[in-house]
Design an enzyme around this catalytic site. Sequence first.
Site, PDB file in Angstrom:
ATOM      1  N   SER A  89       0.856  -1.180   0.000  1.00  0.00           N
ATOM      2  CA  SER A  89       0.000   0.000   0.000  1.00  0.00           C
ATOM      3  C   SER A  89       0.897   1.237   0.000  1.00  0.00           C
ATOM      4  CB  SER A  89      -0.870  -0.059   1.260  1.00  0.00           C
ATOM      5  OG  SER A  89      -1.662   1.083   1.361  1.00  0.00           O
ATOM      6  N   LYS A 148      -0.980  -0.829  -4.448  1.00  0.00           N
ATOM      7  CA  LYS A 148      -2.221  -0.100  -4.121  1.00  0.00           C
ATOM      8  C   LYS A 148      -1.850   1.343  -3.846  1.00  0.00           C
ATOM      9  CE  LYS A 148      -4.798  -0.132   0.244  1.00  0.00           C
ATOM     10  NZ  LYS A 148      -5.599  -0.942   1.165  1.00  0.00           N
ATOM     11  N   LYS A 205      -2.968   5.001  -2.517  1.00  0.00           N
ATOM     12  CA  LYS A 205      -3.967   5.739  -1.741  1.00  0.00           C
ATOM     13  C   LYS A 205      -4.376   6.953  -2.567  1.00  0.00           C
ATOM     14  CE  LYS A 205      -4.151   3.489   2.167  1.00  0.00           C
ATOM     15  NZ  LYS A 205      -5.410   2.961   2.706  1.00  0.00           N
ATOM     16  N   ASP A 249      -7.190   3.034  -3.260  1.00  0.00           N
ATOM     17  CA  ASP A 249      -7.952   3.019  -2.008  1.00  0.00           C
ATOM     18  C   ASP A 249      -8.245   4.456  -1.584  1.00  0.00           C
ATOM     19  OD1 ASP A 249      -9.072   2.578   0.445  1.00  0.00           O
ATOM     20  OD2 ASP A 249      -7.299   1.673   1.366  1.00  0.00           O
ATOM     21  N   GLU A 288     -11.146   0.802  -3.900  1.00  0.00           N
ATOM     22  CA  GLU A 288     -11.514   0.400  -2.547  1.00  0.00           C
ATOM     23  C   GLU A 288     -12.188   1.562  -1.807  1.00  0.00           C
ATOM     24  OE1 GLU A 288      -8.086  -1.081  -0.487  1.00  0.00           O
ATOM     25  OE2 GLU A 288      -9.192  -1.476   1.349  1.00  0.00           O
ATOM     26  N   ASP A 345     -14.208  -2.044   2.156  1.00  0.00           N
ATOM     27  CA  ASP A 345     -13.312  -2.309   3.290  1.00  0.00           C
ATOM     28  C   ASP A 345     -14.043  -1.862   4.568  1.00  0.00           C
ATOM     29  OD1 ASP A 345     -11.348  -2.271   5.235  1.00  0.00           O
ATOM     30  OD2 ASP A 345     -10.069  -0.798   4.287  1.00  0.00           O
ATOM     31  N   LYS A 389     -10.520  -7.742   6.869  1.00  0.00           N
ATOM     32  CA  LYS A 389      -9.554  -7.401   7.918  1.00  0.00           C
ATOM     33  C   LYS A 389     -10.094  -7.992   9.208  1.00  0.00           C
ATOM     34  CE  LYS A 389      -7.766  -3.001   6.238  1.00  0.00           C
ATOM     35  NZ  LYS A 389      -8.094  -1.567   6.233  1.00  0.00           N
ATOM     36  N   GLY A 432      -4.594  -4.860   5.547  1.00  0.00           N
ATOM     37  CA  GLY A 432      -3.562  -4.688   6.577  1.00  0.00           C
ATOM     38  C   GLY A 432      -3.813  -3.414   7.344  1.00  0.00           C
TER      39      GLY A 432
HETATM   40  O1  NPG Z   1       0.101  -2.809   4.695  1.00  0.00           O
HETATM   41  O2  NPG Z   1      -0.586  -3.023   6.728  1.00  0.00           O
HETATM   42  C1  NPG Z   1      -0.581  -2.451   5.645  1.00  0.00           C
HETATM   43  C2  NPG Z   1      -1.459  -1.207   5.516  1.00  0.00           C
HETATM   44  C3  NPG Z   1      -2.350  -1.254   4.342  1.00  0.00           C
HETATM   45  O3  NPG Z   1      -3.211   0.723   3.417  1.00  0.00           O
HETATM   46  C4  NPG Z   1      -3.272  -0.085   4.298  1.00  0.00           C
HETATM   47  N1  NPG Z   1      -4.133   0.023   5.284  1.00  0.00           N
HETATM   48  O4  NPG Z   1      -7.179   1.669   4.664  1.00  0.00           O
HETATM   49  O5  NPG Z   1      -6.524  -0.321   4.309  1.00  0.00           O
HETATM   50  C5  NPG Z   1      -6.334   0.799   4.768  1.00  0.00           C
HETATM   51  C6  NPG Z   1      -5.025   1.134   5.417  1.00  0.00           C
HETATM   52  C7  NPG Z   1      -5.065   1.516   6.844  1.00  0.00           C
HETATM   53  C8  NPG Z   1      -3.915   1.734   7.485  1.00  0.00           C
HETATM   54  C9  NPG Z   1      -6.218   1.615   7.550  1.00  0.00           C
HETATM   55  C10 NPG Z   1      -3.904   2.071   8.804  1.00  0.00           C
HETATM   56  C11 NPG Z   1      -6.192   1.947   8.866  1.00  0.00           C
HETATM   57  C12 NPG Z   1      -5.056   2.182   9.481  1.00  0.00           C
END
Ligand code: NPG
Length: 366
Positions: A136, A162, A164, A189, A214, A239, A263, A291
Site C-alpha cells: 500500500s 495499491k 492511496k 484506495d 476500494e 473495506d 480485515k 492490513g
Molecule cells: O500494509 O498493513 C498495511 C497497511 C495497508 O493501506 C493499508 N491500510 O485503509 O486499508 C487501509 C489502510 C489503513 C492503514 C487503515 C492504517 C487503517 C489504518
Amino acid sequence: MKLKEIELRIIHLPLVRPFRTSFGTQTSREVLMVKVTNENGTTGWAECVAMSEPLYSPEYVSGCLDLMKKFLIPALKSKPEITAEDVPVVLKPFLGGQMAKASLETAILDAQLRDQKTSLATYLGATKSKVECGVSVGIANNLEALAEEVKSYVDAGYRRIKLKIEPGWDIEAVKYIRNLYPEIPLQVDANQAYSRDDGKHLAKLDEFNLLLIEQPLDEHDILGHAQLSKEVKTPICLDESIISLQSAEDALALKATTIINVKPGRVGGYIESVKIHDLCLKNKIPVWCGGMLETGIGRAANLALAALPGFTLPGDTSASARYFKQDITTPFVMEDGYLNVPQGAGIGVEPDLDFLDQITTHKEKI
Ligand code: NPG
C-alpha cells in the site's frame, strides 16, 4: 482453558516513512498488545489494530483499552472455562468494539492452538504455504516522489501496488504510475474520501485497468456504493463498510461490492473472517486480506488467513521492512514477492520481549 492473567500493553514503533492516507498521516504506530496466560502457563499473543485516533474506524487505542478493562475482560473472566470459539458469543452483548474483541479472541486462540500443537493456518483451513504480497503506497508530495516509492517496492518484488487516493490526488497519480508500469496489478484506495456525486470523476479511472477501487464512499453508504458500481466499470471493493458477516451479505445482496477486503480486526476476529471468506467463496466473490500496519504478531495471523483458498487477490500483507526498521518478532522477509505462512503452533511467532519492553509506554495485568 482457564484464563489466569491478561496483560495489556501499549507500544510505540516508529514507521520507516510517513504513511499518508485521505484520513491523515501516520509517522509511528501505537499498538495495544494483548497477552493471555492460561492454567497451563501457556501464553497467547495478539495485537489490537485500532489506531491512536478514531479516523479510520470509531475505535482507537485508549478507547479499546478502556472497553477491554471495563467490559470485555470481566465478561471473559467471569467464565470458569473459555475457548476461542466462545469469545464472540460471550462478548456479543457489548456493541461494536470489533477490534478490541478480535484481539482478545486471537490471543485466546493463540494459547489454545499452542496447547493443541496446531497452527492457526491449519485451524482456519489454509491451503497455501506462502502468499502473494501487495503493498500500500501512501499519498506523496508529488508524482516524482510517488514514482520513486513505487519503484522501490516493485524492485523489492511486490506483486501488486495499491495507491492511496483522495480528491486532488487520483487520476493523474494513477495515470503516471500506470504509464510507468503498464502491466503491474494496480488498485486504489480512497478510504471514504469521495461523495455520491463523484461517479463521473471516478469513472475516469476506468481506462487504467485497475483491479478495484476500494471504499470510495462513506462506510455507511451502501446504497451510494451500489449506485456508483453502475457508473464506474472498475470493480468496487468494500473495506470499512464490512464489519461482520451480516454486513458482507447485505453489501453483496445490494450489489454494492463485487470484491471484499477482509480485515480480521474490523470484523471482530478470525472466526468471523473465515465465515466471510466462506460466503465469498460460495458466491465466487474474490477476497483479499487487508492490513493495518501490523507488527509481526498481527502479520503472522493475517498470513494464516490469507492462505485460505478464496484469497485469490494479493493482500496488504507486506514484509516487516515496509513499515518498521525493527519488528517486534523475527522480521517477515519477502522472497520473490511471497511471504511464508507461519507453520508453528498458534500464530507461529513470538515477540522479542526485551525489545517490547524498550518500546512499551503502558503495561498492566488483569
Ligand atoms: O500494509 O498493513 C498495511 C497497511 C495497508 O493501506 C493499508 N491500510 O485503509 O486499508 C487501509 C489502510 C489503513 C492503514 C487503515 C492504517 C487503517 C489504518
